[in-house]
Motif scaffolding. Structure first.
Motif, PDB file in Angstrom:
ATOM      1  N   CYS A  74      35.445  51.953  26.087  1.00 52.76           N
ATOM      2  CA  CYS A  74      35.076  50.765  25.310  1.00 52.76           C
ATOM      3  C   CYS A  74      33.571  50.550  25.296  1.00 52.76           C
ATOM      4  CB  CYS A  74      35.715  49.517  25.918  1.00 52.76           C
ATOM      5  SG  CYS A  74      37.505  49.588  26.074  1.00 52.76           S
ATOM      6  N   LEU A  75      33.101  50.034  24.195  1.00 48.98           N
ATOM      7  CA  LEU A  75      31.751  49.495  24.082  1.00 48.98           C
ATOM      8  C   LEU A  75      31.894  47.989  23.917  1.00 48.98           C
ATOM      9  CD1 LEU A  75      28.699  50.515  23.702  1.00 48.98           C
ATOM     10  CD2 LEU A  75      29.063  49.898  21.315  1.00 48.98           C
ATOM     11  N   ILE A  76      31.286  47.217  24.808  1.00 47.19           N
ATOM     12  CA  ILE A  76      31.443  45.767  24.824  1.00 47.19           C
ATOM     13  C   ILE A  76      30.125  45.109  24.409  1.00 47.19           C
ATOM     14  CG2 ILE A  76      32.071  43.756  26.216  1.00 47.19           C
ATOM     15  CD1 ILE A  76      33.337  45.777  28.228  1.00 47.19           C
ATOM     16  N   PRO A  77      30.014  44.575  23.189  1.00 49.67           N
ATOM     17  CA  PRO A  77      28.817  43.826  22.830  1.00 49.67           C
ATOM     18  C   PRO A  77      28.668  42.583  23.709  1.00 49.67           C
ATOM     19  CG  PRO A  77      30.029  44.467  20.861  1.00 49.67           C
ATOM     20  CD  PRO A  77      30.927  44.739  22.039  1.00 49.67           C
ATOM     21  N   VAL A  78      27.489  42.413  24.281  1.00 49.08           N
ATOM     22  CA  VAL A  78      27.229  41.308  25.202  1.00 49.08           C
ATOM     23  C   VAL A  78      26.074  40.482  24.653  1.00 49.08           C
ATOM     24  CG1 VAL A  78      26.641  40.653  27.570  1.00 49.08           C
ATOM     25  CG2 VAL A  78      28.023  42.703  27.154  1.00 49.08           C
ATOM     26  N   GLY A  79      26.349  39.197  24.403  1.00 48.22           N
ATOM     27  CA  GLY A  79      25.330  38.331  23.825  1.00 48.22           C
ATOM     28  C   GLY A  79      24.696  37.364  24.806  1.00 48.22           C
ATOM     29  N   GLY A  80      25.248  37.287  26.003  1.00 48.09           N
ATOM     30  CA  GLY A  80      24.667  36.413  27.018  1.00 48.09           C
ATOM     31  C   GLY A  80      25.491  35.201  27.351  1.00 48.09           C
ATOM     32  N   GLY A  81      26.490  34.872  26.497  1.00 47.63           N
ATOM     33  CA  GLY A  81      27.311  33.689  26.737  1.00 47.63           C
ATOM     34  C   GLY A  81      28.539  33.975  27.578  1.00 47.63           C
ATOM     35  N   LYS A  82      29.342  32.937  27.747  1.00 46.70           N
ATOM     36  CA  LYS A  82      30.503  33.045  28.636  1.00 46.70           C
ATOM     37  C   LYS A  82      31.579  33.968  28.083  1.00 46.70           C
ATOM     38  CE  LYS A  82      32.901  29.006  26.743  1.00 46.70           C
ATOM     39  NZ  LYS A  82      32.289  29.274  25.433  1.00 46.70           N
TER      40      LYS A  82
ATOM     41  N   MET B  73      38.986  48.996  33.694  1.00 48.51           N
ATOM     42  CA  MET B  73      38.645  50.090  32.779  1.00 48.51           C
ATOM     43  C   MET B  73      37.139  50.383  32.813  1.00 48.51           C
ATOM     44  SD  MET B  73      40.916  48.680  29.551  1.00 48.51           S
ATOM     45  CE  MET B  73      40.610  50.099  28.503  1.00 48.51           C
ATOM     46  N   ARG B  74      36.441  49.779  33.749  1.00 50.90           N
ATOM     47  CA  ARG B  74      34.976  49.766  33.747  1.00 50.90           C
ATOM     48  C   ARG B  74      34.363  51.167  33.739  1.00 50.90           C
ATOM     49  NH1 ARG B  74      33.750  47.038  38.559  1.00 50.90           N
ATOM     50  NH2 ARG B  74      34.429  45.126  37.508  1.00 50.90           N
ATOM     51  N   GLU B  75      34.977  52.105  34.421  1.00 51.14           N
ATOM     52  CA  GLU B  75      34.387  53.439  34.542  1.00 51.14           C
ATOM     53  C   GLU B  75      34.165  54.100  33.188  1.00 51.14           C
ATOM     54  OE1 GLU B  75      33.081  55.039  37.214  1.00 51.14           O
ATOM     55  OE2 GLU B  75      33.332  53.036  38.060  1.00 51.14           O
ATOM     56  N   ASP B  76      34.987  53.761  32.212  1.00 53.00           N
ATOM     57  CA  ASP B  76      34.854  54.375  30.889  1.00 53.00           C
ATOM     58  C   ASP B  76      34.370  53.360  29.851  1.00 53.00           C
ATOM     59  OD1 ASP B  76      34.869  56.553  29.249  1.00 53.00           O
ATOM     60  OD2 ASP B  76      37.004  56.466  28.764  1.00 53.00           O
ATOM     61  N   CYS B  77      33.642  52.348  30.307  1.00 54.47           N
ATOM     62  CA  CYS B  77      33.123  51.307  29.409  1.00 54.47           C
ATOM     63  C   CYS B  77      31.607  51.235  29.492  1.00 54.47           C
ATOM     64  CB  CYS B  77      33.698  49.934  29.769  1.00 54.47           C
ATOM     65  SG  CYS B  77      35.460  49.742  29.447  1.00 54.47           S
ATOM     66  N   CYS B  78      31.006  50.789  28.423  1.00 53.24           N
ATOM     67  CA  CYS B  78      29.575  50.481  28.395  1.00 53.24           C
ATOM     68  C   CYS B  78      29.392  49.116  27.741  1.00 53.24           C
ATOM     69  CB  CYS B  78      28.803  51.521  27.584  1.00 53.24           C
ATOM     70  SG  CYS B  78      28.654  53.130  28.364  1.00 53.24           S
ATOM     71  N   CYS B  79      28.281  48.493  28.037  1.00 56.17           N
ATOM     72  CA  CYS B  79      27.909  47.252  27.360  1.00 56.17           C
ATOM     73  C   CYS B  79      26.921  47.592  26.234  1.00 56.17           C
ATOM     74  CB  CYS B  79      27.265  46.271  28.333  1.00 56.17           C
ATOM     75  SG  CYS B  79      28.355  45.762  29.672  1.00 56.17           S
ATOM     76  N   TYR B  80      26.897  46.740  25.226  1.00 57.89           N
ATOM     77  CA  TYR B  80      25.996  46.950  24.083  1.00 57.89           C
ATOM     78  C   TYR B  80      25.148  45.701  23.886  1.00 57.89           C
ATOM     79  CZ  TYR B  80      24.411  47.442  19.249  1.00 57.89           C
ATOM     80  OH  TYR B  80      23.640  47.507  18.120  1.00 57.89           O
TER      81      TYR B  80
ATOM     82  N   ILE C 184      28.006  57.297  18.424  1.00 60.77           N
ATOM     83  CA  ILE C 184      27.056  58.285  18.955  1.00 60.77           C
ATOM     84  C   ILE C 184      27.126  58.401  20.472  1.00 60.77           C
ATOM     85  CG2 ILE C 184      25.507  57.964  16.994  1.00 60.77           C
ATOM     86  CD1 ILE C 184      23.630  56.354  18.750  1.00 60.77           C
ATOM     87  N   ASN C 185      27.892  57.490  21.111  1.00 62.92           N
ATOM     88  CA  ASN C 185      28.078  57.565  22.563  1.00 62.92           C
ATOM     89  C   ASN C 185      29.540  57.816  22.942  1.00 62.92           C
ATOM     90  OD1 ASN C 185      25.363  56.870  23.945  1.00 62.92           O
ATOM     91  ND2 ASN C 185      25.508  55.380  22.281  1.00 62.92           N
ATOM     92  N   ASN C 186      30.323  58.255  21.949  1.00 65.09           N
ATOM     93  CA  ASN C 186      31.700  58.731  22.172  1.00 65.09           C
ATOM     94  C   ASN C 186      32.640  57.675  22.746  1.00 65.09           C
ATOM     95  OD1 ASN C 186      30.994  61.408  21.314  1.00 65.09           O
ATOM     96  ND2 ASN C 186      30.049  61.728  23.318  1.00 65.09           N
ATOM     97  N   LYS C 187      32.497  56.442  22.280  1.00 63.22           N
ATOM     98  CA  LYS C 187      33.403  55.383  22.704  1.00 63.22           C
ATOM     99  C   LYS C 187      34.453  55.123  21.627  1.00 63.22           C
ATOM    100  CE  LYS C 187      31.543  54.999  26.618  1.00 63.22           C
ATOM    101  NZ  LYS C 187      32.299  55.682  27.697  1.00 63.22           N
ATOM    102  N   LYS C 188      35.664  54.879  22.051  1.00 59.47           N
ATOM    103  CA  LYS C 188      36.788  54.735  21.125  1.00 59.47           C
ATOM    104  C   LYS C 188      36.904  53.332  20.553  1.00 59.47           C
ATOM    105  CE  LYS C 188      41.803  55.521  20.838  1.00 59.47           C
ATOM    106  NZ  LYS C 188      43.003  55.974  21.587  1.00 59.47           N
ATOM    107  N   TYR C 189      36.569  52.322  21.366  1.00 65.69           N
ATOM    108  CA  TYR C 189      36.753  50.934  20.961  1.00 65.69           C
ATOM    109  C   TYR C 189      35.438  50.173  21.004  1.00 65.69           C
ATOM    110  CZ  TYR C 189      41.706  51.847  21.995  1.00 65.69           C
ATOM    111  OH  TYR C 189      42.978  52.364  22.021  1.00 65.69           O
ATOM    112  N   VAL C 190      35.233  49.318  20.027  1.00 71.18           N
ATOM    113  CA  VAL C 190      34.222  48.258  20.124  1.00 71.18           C
ATOM    114  C   VAL C 190      35.003  46.981  20.387  1.00 71.18           C
ATOM    115  CG1 VAL C 190      32.530  46.863  18.898  1.00 71.18           C
ATOM    116  CG2 VAL C 190      32.511  49.350  18.644  1.00 71.18           C
TER     117      VAL C 190
END
Length: 452
Positions: free
Chosen positions: A147-155, A167-174, A236-242
């Motif tokens: 997963c790619l998780i867009p993070v805006g700073g809010g709750k 699932m953190r090992e295969d996740c990134c923040c955006y 471009i970073n091979n993530k399946k889900y946004v």
């Protein structure tokens, strides 16, 4: 309205001339070239981190995504004069695609039209002409996961990061544009710096100059920019889900009895439109959905209240975003204050925001907007009127049970018909689950397990 008509007459054409896509070992670089004929050219830029040093700029699907991001980006510049004719000289758009983009612009600019006093309609506000050709190149077979998780700073995005902790090992923040507080949030959620995909969006200074000179300005659908840029980053970073963090409440209109919604590009309608368009015309293999769509802001606040390490880290205030702070005076700050009040000690909420907002007479008009006493909610990303009213009633009940004096806004609220109405209702929000969502089953299972 006069400005709108005058600018359209004087500057009848907006041109999306082309885009430039290049790369180095660490990021892709995008430059768009827009022009308002007879007024100004614009060259906004993007840089998006990639982990794979191999060359990807000839990837046909990537080029389609980059072109599509340009189609979203252009509306920020088009709105300067609202030119009636938009000529797209790169990429290729068929009639169905042109209609799709017009619909996104028209709905996403609802607040812009409303606040600028512009009366227009879908047919007449814009005509799109496409003179470009189909994107060239080939797309390699890719193995996408995680997963790619867009993070805006809010709750909300903090809640998403924590729901996906297993699932953190295969996740990134955006993240779009660097903010120290968001890195701290990601780190606290267990994501190291190398698990953050950073993009940098640079606005053209000519737009800022023209805004200051009195040309048209206002809200554009930023979450649509998040959508397309996040899918690029995932691809471009091979993530399946946004995995977005847009809740059910984002579907509510900002102005009563209208379709004008500050959060349109966070709505389920936009989410569905985006998914269908991306699959039909790009087909990157990345799936975009919102994990929190089944939930209300009330439930998200309830869950967030348990995440104490984040209480002093998160920031939702747009006014204070440049300084990573709460301004403590705006509608967004007051909304956060109210939505957290049922679930945290009152003094803790004051400490988070930085002042006792519910005890201030100068916040009364904003309070009326949030609760629905006024026809317009604030033009901010805030919860539904129902959620806010139930939150206030529960917060009042908590304070009275502890024999604490009610702050000014809560005392005022007790004199209103809304208090009478909502204090006598059973609150359905504790067990609310919006079945109208796009969650894959494994993610729906997580939400049901963790939030109920």
């Amino acid at each position: 309205m006069a400005k709108y008509e005058d600018f359209r007459a004087e500057y009848p054409e907006f041109i999306f001339k082309n885009y430039e896509l290049s790369e180095n070992d660490e990021e892709i670089l995008i430059k768009y070239n827009f022009e308002i004929s007879g007024l100004s050219s614009f060259a906004p830029e993007w840089k998006i981190r990639k982990k794979n040093p191999e060359s990807i700029t000839d990837d046909r699907k990537l080029r389609k995504l980059v072109f599509s991001l340009g189609m979203v980006e252009l509306v920020s510049y088009w709105k300067i004069t609202c030119s009636p004719n938009v000529t797209v000289m790169c990429g290729e758009l068929n009639e169905e695609q042109k209609t799709w983009w017009k619909r996104q612009y028209f709905n996403g600019l609802g607040e812009f039209f409303y606040r600028n006093g512009i009366e227009t309609d879908f047919e007449s506000f814009m005509t799109i002409t496409s003179t470009g050709t189909e994107e060239s190149g080939k797309s390699p077979e890719q193995s996408l996961s995680g997963c790619l998780i867009p993070v805006g700073g809010g709750k909300d995005s903090i809640v998403t990061m924590n729901l996906l902790k297993d699932m953190r090992e295969d996740c990134c923040c955006y993240l779009i544009n660097y903010r120290e507080s968001i890195y701290k949030e990601a780190n606290t959620a267990g994501f190291s710096d190398d698990k953050v995909i950073l993009s940098k969006r640079t606005l053209d200074k000519n737009m800022l100059r023209l805004n200051s000179e009195g040309f048209l300005n206002g809200h554009t659908p930023f979450s649509a920019i998040v959508a397309f840029s996040a899918v690029i980053a995932a691809y471009i970073n091979n993530k399946k889900y946004v995995v977005l963090s847009n809740e059910a409440s984002a579907n509510e209109s900002t102005v009563k009895n209208s379709t004008i919604n500050h959060q349109y590009s966070k709505s389920f309608e936009f989410e569905n439109d985006f998914v269908e368009y991306e699959k039909k015309y790009i087909d990157s293999g990345v799936f975009y959905f919102s994990l929190l769509r089944p939930l209300s802001e009330f439930q998200i606040a309830k869950y967030f209240a348990k995440l104490t390490p984040f209480h002093k880290l998160f920031r939702s205030c747009n006014i204070g975003s440049k300084t990573d702070s709460w301004c403590g005076n705006c509608s967004k700050c007051l909304f956060v204050f109210l939505i957290l009040s049922p679930f945290l000690p009152y003094a803790d909420v004051c400490d988070i925001i930085g002042n006792d907002m519910a005890n201030r007479e100068d916040m009364l008009e904003t309070f009326k907007q949030l609760t629905g006493m006024s026809d317009e909610k604030p033009f901010e990303c805030v919860g539904s009127r129902e959620e806010i009213n139930f939150s206030i009633v529960q917060a009042i009940g908590n304070l009275e049970a502890e024999n604490q004096q009610l702050p000014y806004l809560f005392s005022f609220y007790k004199t209103t018909e809304l208090y009478k109405e909502f204090s006598q209702k059973d609150n359905p929000l504790h067990t609310y689950y919006n079945e109208v969502n796009n969650l894959p089953e494994e993610f729906a299972h997580i939400v049901k397990r963790e939030c109920f």
